[in-house]
Write a protein that holds these residues in place. Structure first.
Motif, PDB file in Angstrom:
ATOM      1  N   LYS A 213       0.828  -1.198   0.000  1.00 58.44           N
ATOM      2  CA  LYS A 213       0.000   0.000   0.000  1.00 58.44           C
ATOM      3  C   LYS A 213       0.866   1.252   0.000  1.00 58.44           C
ATOM      4  N   ILE A 216       2.154   1.756  -3.453  1.00 59.37           N
ATOM      5  CA  ILE A 216       1.077   2.235  -4.323  1.00 59.37           C
ATOM      6  C   ILE A 216       0.829   3.722  -4.092  1.00 59.37           C
ATOM      7  N   GLU A 267       4.272  -7.830  -6.181  1.00 62.04           N
ATOM      8  CA  GLU A 267       4.083  -6.398  -5.968  1.00 62.04           C
ATOM      9  C   GLU A 267       4.489  -5.597  -7.199  1.00 62.04           C
ATOM     10  N   LEU A 271       2.025  -3.135  -9.266  1.00 67.77           N
ATOM     11  CA  LEU A 271       2.361  -1.729  -9.490  1.00 67.77           C
ATOM     12  C   LEU A 271       2.335  -1.392 -10.979  1.00 67.77           C
ATOM     13  N   LEU A 274      -1.286  -1.145 -12.106  1.00 66.01           N
ATOM     14  CA  LEU A 274      -1.842   0.118 -11.637  1.00 66.01           C
ATOM     15  C   LEU A 274      -1.287   1.284 -12.446  1.00 66.01           C
TER      16      LEU A 274
END
Length: 410
Positions: A213, A216, A267, A271, A274
Protein backbone atom coordinates in the motif's frame (compact mmCIF):
# COMPACT_ATOMS: atom_id res chain seq x y z
CA UNK A 1 -41.25 -7.31 -48.91
CA UNK A 2 -40.55 -3.58 -48.69
CA UNK A 3 -37.10 -2.55 -49.95
CA UNK A 4 -36.07 -0.98 -46.61
CA UNK A 5 -37.15 -4.06 -44.67
CA UNK A 6 -35.32 -6.35 -47.10
CA UNK A 7 -32.15 -4.24 -46.81
CA UNK A 8 -32.18 -4.30 -43.00
CA UNK A 9 -32.79 -8.04 -42.83
CA UNK A 10 -30.07 -8.67 -45.43
CA UNK A 11 -27.64 -6.53 -43.41
CA UNK A 12 -28.42 -8.47 -40.23
CA UNK A 13 -27.86 -11.81 -41.95
CA UNK A 14 -24.68 -10.59 -43.67
CA UNK A 15 -23.33 -9.33 -40.35
CA UNK A 16 -24.05 -12.70 -38.74
CA UNK A 17 -22.39 -14.62 -41.57
CA UNK A 18 -19.32 -12.37 -41.41
CA UNK A 19 -19.15 -12.90 -37.65
CA UNK A 20 -19.16 -16.67 -38.19
CA UNK A 21 -16.37 -16.28 -40.75
CA UNK A 22 -14.24 -14.25 -38.33
CA UNK A 23 -14.74 -16.75 -35.52
CA UNK A 24 -13.77 -19.64 -37.79
CA UNK A 25 -10.61 -17.76 -38.77
CA UNK A 26 -9.77 -17.27 -35.11
CA UNK A 27 -10.34 -20.95 -34.40
CA UNK A 28 -8.12 -21.95 -37.31
CA UNK A 29 -5.29 -19.67 -36.16
CA UNK A 30 -5.43 -20.91 -32.56
CA UNK A 31 -5.65 -24.59 -33.56
CA UNK A 32 -2.81 -24.28 -36.07
CA UNK A 33 -0.47 -22.84 -33.42
CA UNK A 34 -1.55 -25.06 -30.51
CA UNK A 35 1.43 -27.39 -30.74
CA UNK A 36 4.14 -24.82 -29.96
CA UNK A 37 4.53 -21.85 -27.65
CA UNK A 38 5.52 -18.64 -29.52
CA UNK A 39 9.29 -18.11 -29.33
CA UNK A 40 9.13 -14.93 -27.23
CA UNK A 41 7.15 -16.72 -24.49
CA UNK A 42 8.89 -20.09 -24.23
CA UNK A 43 10.68 -19.07 -21.03
CA UNK A 44 7.52 -17.81 -19.30
CA UNK A 45 4.67 -20.00 -20.63
CA UNK A 46 4.78 -23.79 -20.62
CA UNK A 47 3.44 -25.88 -23.50
CA UNK A 48 0.72 -27.24 -21.21
CA UNK A 49 -0.41 -23.69 -20.31
CA UNK A 50 -0.33 -22.65 -23.97
CA UNK A 51 -2.42 -25.64 -25.03
CA UNK A 52 -4.89 -25.13 -22.21
CA UNK A 53 -5.32 -21.50 -23.33
CA UNK A 54 -5.89 -22.74 -26.89
CA UNK A 55 -8.51 -25.22 -25.70
CA UNK A 56 -10.29 -22.50 -23.67
CA UNK A 57 -10.25 -20.15 -26.66
CA UNK A 58 -11.59 -22.82 -29.00
CA UNK A 59 -14.35 -23.71 -26.53
CA UNK A 60 -15.32 -20.04 -26.33
CA UNK A 61 -15.40 -19.81 -30.11
CA UNK A 62 -17.65 -22.87 -30.44
CA UNK A 63 -19.96 -21.32 -27.87
CA UNK A 64 -19.80 -17.99 -29.69
CA UNK A 65 -20.73 -19.60 -33.01
CA UNK A 66 -23.95 -20.91 -31.49
CA UNK A 67 -24.70 -17.49 -29.96
CA UNK A 68 -24.14 -15.74 -33.29
CA UNK A 69 -26.55 -18.05 -35.11
CA UNK A 70 -29.12 -17.61 -32.34
CA UNK A 71 -28.78 -13.82 -32.19
CA UNK A 72 -29.01 -13.45 -35.97
CA UNK A 73 -32.11 -15.63 -36.18
CA UNK A 74 -33.71 -13.86 -33.22
CA UNK A 75 -33.16 -10.42 -34.77
CA UNK A 76 -34.78 -11.54 -38.03
CA UNK A 77 -37.65 -13.22 -36.17
CA UNK A 78 -38.33 -10.09 -34.12
CA UNK A 79 -38.74 -8.04 -37.30
CA UNK A 80 -40.68 -10.60 -39.33
CA UNK A 81 -42.76 -12.64 -36.90
CA UNK A 82 -42.51 -11.76 -33.21
CA UNK A 83 -42.85 -8.00 -32.91
CA UNK A 84 -46.35 -7.78 -34.42
CA UNK A 85 -48.09 -10.25 -32.04
CA UNK A 86 -46.20 -8.83 -29.07
CA UNK A 87 -47.40 -5.33 -29.91
CA UNK A 88 -50.96 -6.62 -30.39
CA UNK A 89 -50.86 -8.34 -26.99
CA UNK A 90 -49.63 -5.17 -25.28
CA UNK A 91 -52.11 -2.97 -27.16
CA UNK A 92 -54.93 -5.17 -25.85
CA UNK A 93 -54.13 -4.25 -22.24
CA UNK A 94 -52.24 -0.93 -22.40
CA UNK A 95 -53.89 2.21 -23.80
CA UNK A 96 -52.25 4.04 -26.69
CA UNK A 97 -49.66 6.62 -25.73
CA UNK A 98 -46.35 6.83 -23.93
CA UNK A 99 -47.07 3.90 -21.64
CA UNK A 100 -47.70 1.51 -24.53
CA UNK A 101 -44.49 2.55 -26.30
CA UNK A 102 -42.43 2.12 -23.13
CA UNK A 103 -44.10 -1.20 -22.31
CA UNK A 104 -43.21 -2.59 -25.75
CA UNK A 105 -39.52 -1.69 -25.52
CA UNK A 106 -39.27 -3.08 -21.99
CA UNK A 107 -41.07 -6.26 -23.01
CA UNK A 108 -38.70 -6.83 -25.94
CA UNK A 109 -35.76 -6.37 -23.57
CA UNK A 110 -37.20 -8.73 -20.95
CA UNK A 111 -38.01 -11.44 -23.49
CA UNK A 112 -34.55 -11.10 -25.01
CA UNK A 113 -32.95 -11.50 -21.58
CA UNK A 114 -35.06 -14.58 -20.88
CA UNK A 115 -34.15 -16.16 -24.23
CA UNK A 116 -30.44 -15.54 -23.60
CA UNK A 117 -30.58 -16.96 -20.08
CA UNK A 118 -29.72 -20.53 -21.18
CA UNK A 119 -26.56 -19.21 -22.84
CA UNK A 120 -25.57 -17.35 -19.68
CA UNK A 121 -26.16 -20.45 -17.58
CA UNK A 122 -24.23 -22.69 -19.96
CA UNK A 123 -21.31 -20.26 -20.15
CA UNK A 124 -21.10 -19.72 -16.39
CA UNK A 125 -21.74 -23.22 -15.07
CA UNK A 126 -20.52 -25.13 -18.11
CA UNK A 127 -17.66 -23.53 -20.03
CA UNK A 128 -16.23 -21.31 -17.27
CA UNK A 129 -16.60 -24.04 -14.66
CA UNK A 130 -14.91 -26.60 -16.92
CA UNK A 131 -11.77 -24.46 -17.10
CA UNK A 132 -11.79 -23.60 -13.40
CA UNK A 133 -12.91 -19.96 -13.64
CA UNK A 134 -16.45 -19.98 -12.29
CA UNK A 135 -16.90 -19.50 -8.55
CA UNK A 136 -20.45 -18.17 -8.58
CA UNK A 137 -23.15 -20.18 -6.86
CA UNK A 138 -26.58 -20.55 -8.48
CA UNK A 139 -27.94 -18.15 -5.85
CA UNK A 140 -25.32 -15.51 -6.64
CA UNK A 141 -25.98 -15.92 -10.34
CA UNK A 142 -29.74 -15.52 -9.84
CA UNK A 143 -29.35 -12.48 -7.58
CA UNK A 144 -27.00 -10.81 -10.07
CA UNK A 145 -29.52 -11.26 -12.87
CA UNK A 146 -32.38 -10.00 -10.69
CA UNK A 147 -30.42 -6.92 -9.63
CA UNK A 148 -29.35 -6.24 -13.20
CA UNK A 149 -32.89 -6.45 -14.56
CA UNK A 150 -34.20 -4.29 -11.73
CA UNK A 151 -31.60 -1.61 -12.44
CA UNK A 152 -32.37 -1.71 -16.16
CA UNK A 153 -36.05 -1.19 -15.40
CA UNK A 154 -35.52 1.55 -12.80
CA UNK A 155 -33.14 3.45 -15.07
CA UNK A 156 -34.59 2.50 -18.44
CA UNK A 157 -38.29 3.17 -17.87
CA UNK A 158 -37.89 6.87 -16.92
CA UNK A 159 -35.44 7.41 -19.79
CA UNK A 160 -37.85 5.87 -22.28
CA UNK A 161 -40.73 7.98 -20.97
CA UNK A 162 -38.54 11.07 -21.32
CA UNK A 163 -37.45 10.08 -24.83
CA UNK A 164 -40.98 9.52 -26.11
CA UNK A 165 -42.25 12.66 -24.36
CA UNK A 166 -39.56 14.74 -26.09
CA UNK A 167 -40.51 13.17 -29.41
CA UNK A 168 -44.12 14.31 -28.95
CA UNK A 169 -43.28 17.74 -27.51
CA UNK A 170 -40.46 18.68 -29.93
CA UNK A 171 -40.93 16.61 -33.09
CA UNK A 172 -38.16 18.42 -35.02
CA UNK A 173 -35.41 18.93 -32.46
CA UNK A 174 -36.12 16.31 -29.80
CA UNK A 175 -33.12 14.20 -30.80
CA UNK A 176 -30.64 17.02 -30.11
CA UNK A 177 -31.97 17.53 -26.60
CA UNK A 178 -32.16 13.76 -26.10
CA UNK A 179 -28.51 13.47 -27.12
CA UNK A 180 -27.45 16.24 -24.73
CA UNK A 181 -29.33 14.63 -21.84
CA UNK A 182 -27.82 11.22 -22.64
CA UNK A 183 -24.29 12.64 -22.61
CA UNK A 184 -24.95 14.33 -19.26
CA UNK A 185 -26.33 11.09 -17.84
CA UNK A 186 -23.31 9.14 -19.09
CA UNK A 187 -21.00 11.52 -17.26
CA UNK A 188 -23.17 11.36 -14.14
CA UNK A 189 -23.13 7.55 -14.19
CA UNK A 190 -19.32 7.53 -14.14
CA UNK A 191 -19.61 9.23 -10.76
CA UNK A 192 -22.63 7.31 -9.49
CA UNK A 193 -21.45 3.84 -10.56
CA UNK A 194 -18.53 3.35 -8.13
CA UNK A 195 -20.41 4.90 -5.21
CA UNK A 196 -23.87 3.37 -5.54
CA UNK A 197 -24.20 0.75 -8.28
CA UNK A 198 -21.03 -1.37 -8.05
CA UNK A 199 -21.54 -2.06 -4.30
CA UNK A 200 -24.89 -3.68 -5.15
CA UNK A 201 -22.98 -6.53 -6.80
CA UNK A 202 -19.63 -6.71 -5.01
CA UNK A 203 -18.09 -5.97 -1.64
CA UNK A 204 -15.36 -3.33 -1.56
CA UNK A 205 -12.94 -3.20 1.36
CA UNK A 206 -10.03 -0.79 1.90
CA UNK A 207 -6.64 -2.11 0.81
CA UNK A 208 -4.84 -3.28 3.98
CA UNK A 209 -1.95 -1.22 5.29
CA UNK A 210 1.50 -2.53 4.54
CA UNK A 211 4.46 -2.27 2.26
CA UNK A 212 2.50 -2.68 -0.95
CA UNK A 213 0.00 0.00 0.00
CA UNK A 214 2.86 2.38 0.77
CA UNK A 215 4.44 1.70 -2.62
CA UNK A 216 1.08 2.24 -4.32
CA UNK A 217 0.56 5.54 -2.52
CA UNK A 218 4.05 6.61 -3.57
CA UNK A 219 3.21 5.78 -7.20
CA UNK A 220 -0.03 7.75 -6.95
CA UNK A 221 1.86 10.74 -5.58
CA UNK A 222 4.42 10.58 -8.41
CA UNK A 223 1.53 10.47 -10.91
CA UNK A 224 -0.32 13.34 -9.14
CA UNK A 225 -3.41 11.14 -8.89
CA UNK A 226 -5.97 11.83 -6.18
CA UNK A 227 -8.63 9.26 -5.34
CA UNK A 228 -11.22 8.47 -2.71
CA UNK A 229 -9.27 5.40 -1.66
CA UNK A 230 -7.76 2.05 -2.59
CA UNK A 231 -10.18 -0.86 -2.52
CA UNK A 232 -10.17 -4.63 -2.92
CA UNK A 233 -13.19 -6.18 -4.67
CA UNK A 234 -14.36 -9.69 -3.87
CA UNK A 235 -14.15 -10.84 -7.51
CA UNK A 236 -13.38 -14.37 -6.33
CA UNK A 237 -17.03 -14.65 -5.31
CA UNK A 238 -17.85 -15.10 -9.00
CA UNK A 239 -14.71 -15.85 -10.98
CA UNK A 240 -10.99 -16.52 -10.72
CA UNK A 241 -10.18 -14.02 -13.49
CA UNK A 242 -7.97 -11.16 -12.24
CA UNK A 243 -7.95 -7.45 -13.06
CA UNK A 244 -7.74 -3.92 -11.67
CA UNK A 245 -9.40 -0.64 -12.63
CA UNK A 246 -10.21 2.84 -11.51
CA UNK A 247 -13.58 4.48 -11.98
CA UNK A 248 -15.32 7.74 -11.36
CA UNK A 249 -14.49 11.35 -12.12
CA UNK A 250 -13.12 14.21 -10.07
CA UNK A 251 -13.03 13.54 -6.37
CA UNK A 252 -15.13 10.39 -6.79
CA UNK A 253 -12.27 8.43 -8.40
CA UNK A 254 -11.62 5.01 -6.89
CA UNK A 255 -8.86 2.49 -7.51
CA UNK A 256 -10.05 -1.12 -7.31
CA UNK A 257 -8.05 -4.34 -7.28
CA UNK A 258 -9.67 -7.73 -7.79
CA UNK A 259 -8.76 -9.96 -4.85
CA UNK A 260 -7.85 -12.61 -7.44
CA UNK A 261 -5.24 -10.24 -8.86
CA UNK A 262 -3.65 -9.65 -5.47
CA UNK A 263 -3.52 -13.41 -4.84
CA UNK A 264 -1.55 -14.25 -7.99
CA UNK A 265 0.68 -11.29 -8.81
CA UNK A 266 3.89 -9.94 -7.31
CA UNK A 267 4.08 -6.40 -5.97
CA UNK A 268 6.04 -5.27 -9.03
CA UNK A 269 3.39 -6.69 -11.35
CA UNK A 270 0.57 -5.09 -9.38
CA UNK A 271 2.36 -1.73 -9.49
CA UNK A 272 2.80 -2.04 -13.24
CA UNK A 273 -0.89 -2.88 -13.76
CA UNK A 274 -1.84 0.12 -11.64
CA UNK A 275 0.62 2.34 -13.51
CA UNK A 276 -1.03 1.26 -16.77
CA UNK A 277 -4.44 2.31 -15.45
CA UNK A 278 -2.99 5.59 -14.18
CA UNK A 279 -1.59 6.13 -17.66
CA UNK A 280 -5.12 6.25 -19.02
CA UNK A 281 -5.84 9.05 -16.54
CA UNK A 282 -2.62 11.02 -17.08
CA UNK A 283 -2.81 10.81 -20.88
CA UNK A 284 -6.41 12.03 -21.06
CA UNK A 285 -7.91 8.75 -22.27
CA UNK A 286 -10.92 9.04 -19.96
CA UNK A 287 -11.96 12.31 -21.54
CA UNK A 288 -11.27 10.89 -24.99
CA UNK A 289 -13.50 7.90 -24.30
CA UNK A 290 -16.30 10.17 -23.10
CA UNK A 291 -15.90 12.28 -26.25
CA UNK A 292 -16.00 9.16 -28.43
CA UNK A 293 -19.09 7.97 -26.59
CA UNK A 294 -20.73 11.37 -27.11
CA UNK A 295 -19.92 11.25 -30.82
CA UNK A 296 -21.37 7.77 -31.17
CA UNK A 297 -24.53 8.79 -29.31
CA UNK A 298 -24.86 11.83 -31.59
CA UNK A 299 -24.86 9.54 -34.62
CA UNK A 300 -27.32 7.19 -32.95
CA UNK A 301 -29.73 9.99 -32.06
CA UNK A 302 -29.39 11.48 -35.55
CA UNK A 303 -30.41 8.09 -36.97
CA UNK A 304 -33.32 7.97 -34.53
CA UNK A 305 -34.30 11.51 -35.52
CA UNK A 306 -34.37 10.47 -39.17
CA UNK A 307 -36.28 7.26 -38.42
CA UNK A 308 -38.99 9.05 -36.45
CA UNK A 309 -39.34 12.06 -38.76
CA UNK A 310 -39.18 10.23 -42.09
CA UNK A 311 -41.98 7.84 -41.18
CA UNK A 312 -42.62 4.57 -42.92
CA UNK A 313 -39.97 2.49 -41.12
CA UNK A 314 -42.55 0.55 -39.10
CA UNK A 315 -44.89 0.18 -42.07
CA UNK A 316 -42.00 -1.28 -44.09
CA UNK A 317 -42.28 -4.28 -41.76
CA UNK A 318 -46.10 -4.13 -41.75
CA UNK A 319 -46.02 -2.93 -38.14
CA UNK A 320 -47.94 -0.13 -36.39
CA UNK A 321 -46.26 3.30 -36.51
CA UNK A 322 -45.71 3.42 -32.76
CA UNK A 323 -42.55 5.11 -31.35
CA UNK A 324 -41.77 1.97 -29.38
CA UNK A 325 -41.91 -0.12 -32.56
CA UNK A 326 -39.68 2.32 -34.45
CA UNK A 327 -37.13 2.43 -31.62
CA UNK A 328 -37.03 -1.38 -31.46
CA UNK A 329 -36.45 -1.66 -35.22
CA UNK A 330 -33.64 0.91 -35.11
CA UNK A 331 -31.91 -0.78 -32.16
CA UNK A 332 -32.02 -4.15 -33.95
CA UNK A 333 -30.81 -2.61 -37.23
CA UNK A 334 -27.90 -0.90 -35.46
CA UNK A 335 -26.22 -4.28 -34.92
CA UNK A 336 -24.64 -4.50 -38.40
CA UNK A 337 -23.58 -0.83 -38.21
CA UNK A 338 -21.82 -1.40 -34.90
CA UNK A 339 -20.14 -4.47 -36.37
CA UNK A 340 -18.73 -2.44 -39.27
CA UNK A 341 -17.63 0.36 -36.94
CA UNK A 342 -15.78 -2.01 -34.59
CA UNK A 343 -12.36 -1.76 -36.33
CA UNK A 344 -12.35 2.02 -35.82
CA UNK A 345 -13.44 1.98 -32.18
CA UNK A 346 -11.08 -0.90 -31.41
CA UNK A 347 -8.19 0.89 -33.11
CA UNK A 348 -8.77 3.95 -30.95
CA UNK A 349 -8.88 1.76 -27.85
CA UNK A 350 -5.76 -0.20 -28.80
CA UNK A 351 -3.84 3.01 -29.45
CA UNK A 352 -4.70 4.19 -25.94
CA UNK A 353 -3.57 0.84 -24.51
CA UNK A 354 -0.17 1.14 -26.18
CA UNK A 355 0.23 4.64 -24.73
CA UNK A 356 -0.75 3.45 -21.25
CA UNK A 357 1.72 0.55 -21.52
CA UNK A 358 4.49 2.99 -22.37
CA UNK A 359 3.51 5.19 -19.43
CA UNK A 360 3.71 2.17 -17.12
CA UNK A 361 7.13 1.32 -18.57
CA UNK A 362 8.45 4.77 -17.68
CA UNK A 363 7.01 4.59 -14.16
CA UNK A 364 7.84 1.05 -13.03
CA UNK A 365 10.04 -0.45 -15.72
CA UNK A 366 9.74 -2.57 -18.85
CA UNK A 367 10.25 -6.01 -17.30
CA UNK A 368 7.60 -5.55 -14.61
CA UNK A 369 5.01 -4.64 -17.23
CA UNK A 370 5.99 -7.55 -19.48
CA UNK A 371 5.83 -9.93 -16.52
CA UNK A 372 2.38 -8.64 -15.54
CA UNK A 373 1.00 -8.98 -19.07
CA UNK A 374 2.41 -12.49 -19.39
CA UNK A 375 0.95 -13.60 -16.08
CA UNK A 376 -2.46 -12.08 -16.89
CA UNK A 377 -2.43 -13.92 -20.20
CA UNK A 378 -1.39 -17.19 -18.57
CA UNK A 379 -3.86 -16.97 -15.67
CA UNK A 380 -6.81 -15.87 -17.84
CA UNK A 381 -6.02 -18.47 -20.55
CA UNK A 382 -5.79 -15.84 -23.29
CA UNK A 383 -4.46 -17.06 -26.60
CA UNK A 384 -1.05 -15.89 -27.77
CA UNK A 385 -1.84 -16.63 -31.43
CA UNK A 386 -5.00 -14.74 -32.48
CA UNK A 387 -6.02 -14.17 -36.09
CA UNK A 388 -5.18 -10.66 -37.32
CA UNK A 389 -8.54 -9.96 -38.97
CA UNK A 390 -10.39 -11.22 -35.90
CA UNK A 391 -8.28 -8.87 -33.77
CA UNK A 392 -9.41 -5.88 -35.86
CA UNK A 393 -13.06 -6.55 -35.10
CA UNK A 394 -13.01 -7.98 -31.57
CA UNK A 395 -9.90 -6.89 -29.66
CA UNK A 396 -10.28 -3.62 -27.79
CA UNK A 397 -6.80 -4.32 -26.35
CA UNK A 398 -3.80 -5.23 -28.52
CA UNK A 399 -2.82 -8.91 -28.38
CA UNK A 400 -0.29 -9.47 -25.62
CA UNK A 401 2.50 -10.62 -27.99
CA UNK A 402 2.20 -7.29 -29.82
CA UNK A 403 2.17 -5.34 -26.56
CA UNK A 404 5.25 -7.18 -25.29
CA UNK A 405 7.09 -6.60 -28.57
CA UNK A 406 6.22 -2.92 -28.41
CA UNK A 407 7.52 -2.68 -24.85
CA UNK A 408 10.77 -4.40 -25.77
CA UNK A 409 11.47 -2.00 -28.62
CA UNK A 410 10.42 1.17 -26.76
Amino acid sequence: MHLIAAAIIAAIIASGVFDLYLKRRQAASVAANRAAVPVDFRKSVTLEEHQRAADYTLANIRFGLAETVFDTLLSVLWLTLLLAPLYAAIAAIVPAGLLRSVALVLAVGAIGAALHLPFSLARTFGLEAKFGFNRASPLTFALDRLKGLSLQFLLGAPLLFGLFWLLAAMPRFWWLLGWAVSVALTIALTVIFPMWIAPLFNKFTPLPDGGMKSRIEDLLERCAFESRGLFVMDASKRSSHGNAYFSGLGRAKRIVFFDTLLEKHSEEEILSILAHELGHFKLGHIGQRLAQSAAFMFIMFAVLGWAFSAGGLASAFALPDDPGVVLTIVMIALGPILHLAAPLTNWLSRRAEFEADDFARTMVGREAMISALTRLTRDNLSTLTPDRLYVLFYYSHPPVPVRVAELRTA
